[in-house]
Scaffold this motif. Structure first.
Motif, short mmCIF file in Angstrom:
data_model
loop_
_atom_site.label_atom_id
_atom_site.label_comp_id
_atom_site.label_asym_id
_atom_site.label_seq_id
_atom_site.Cartn_x
_atom_site.Cartn_y
_atom_site.Cartn_z
N SER A 13 47.78 -77.27 8.66
CA SER A 13 46.73 -78.29 8.61
C SER A 13 47.36 -79.68 8.70
N ARG A 19 41.23 -80.12 2.54
CA ARG A 19 40.63 -78.79 2.60
C ARG A 19 39.41 -78.76 1.71
N ASP A 65 38.31 -72.23 3.69
CA ASP A 65 38.93 -71.58 4.84
C ASP A 65 39.49 -70.21 4.47
N ARG A 69 38.35 -66.54 5.98
CA ARG A 69 39.34 -65.59 6.49
C ARG A 69 39.23 -64.25 5.79
#
Length: 103
Positions: A13, A19, A65, A69
Motif C-alpha cells: 500500500s 487503511r 481489505d 480477502r
C-alpha cells in the motif's frame, strides 16, 4: 508468519494511504454471520485472526481489505466434506422390538 504478511501488505500500500477499519457490527452486516459465529471463527481461523486489531480495551476493529480477502478465500474453498463423521449413530435395535413393530 502473520507479521510477515502484515509487512508485505504495508509495503504494497502507498505510505500516504490509510487503511479502512470496520467495527464488529459492520463485519456482521457484511458477512451475515452471528456474533457467536464470528467469535468462533476469530478464535479458530488464522486469516480472520489477522484481520482483528484491538485499538483499546474491549474495542476491536477489523481491517476492511483483509475481511474482503478472507471472504474471497472462503468463497473459493469448498468446506463440504461428505466423509465427515455424523455423530455416534443410532443404537442397534433389539430383535424383539423389530418383531413387535411389524405386527
Amino acid at each position: 508468519m502473520r507479521e510477515k504478511e502484515h509487512q508485505a501488505e504495508r509495503e504494497d500500500s502507498a505510505p500516504d494511504e490509510l487503511r479502512e477499519m470496520m467495527t464488529e457490527r459492520e463485519v456482521l452486516d457484511t458477512t451475515r454471520l452471528s456474533r457467536s459465529a464470528l467469535h468462533r471463527l476469530e478464535k479458530k481461523d488464522g486469516q480472520l485472526r489477522a484481520c482483528v486489531v484491538y485499538i483499546a480495551p474491549n474495542t476491536k476493529r477489523f481491517w476492511r481489505d483483509l475481511v474482503i480477502r478472507w471472504q474471497k478465500v472462503l468463497a473459493e474453498k469448498d468446506h463440504r466434506n461428505p466423509n465427515r463423521g455424523r455423530g455416534p449413530g443410532r443404537r442397534p435395535r433389539a430383535v424383539g422390538e423389530a418383531v413387535k413393530a411389524e405386527a
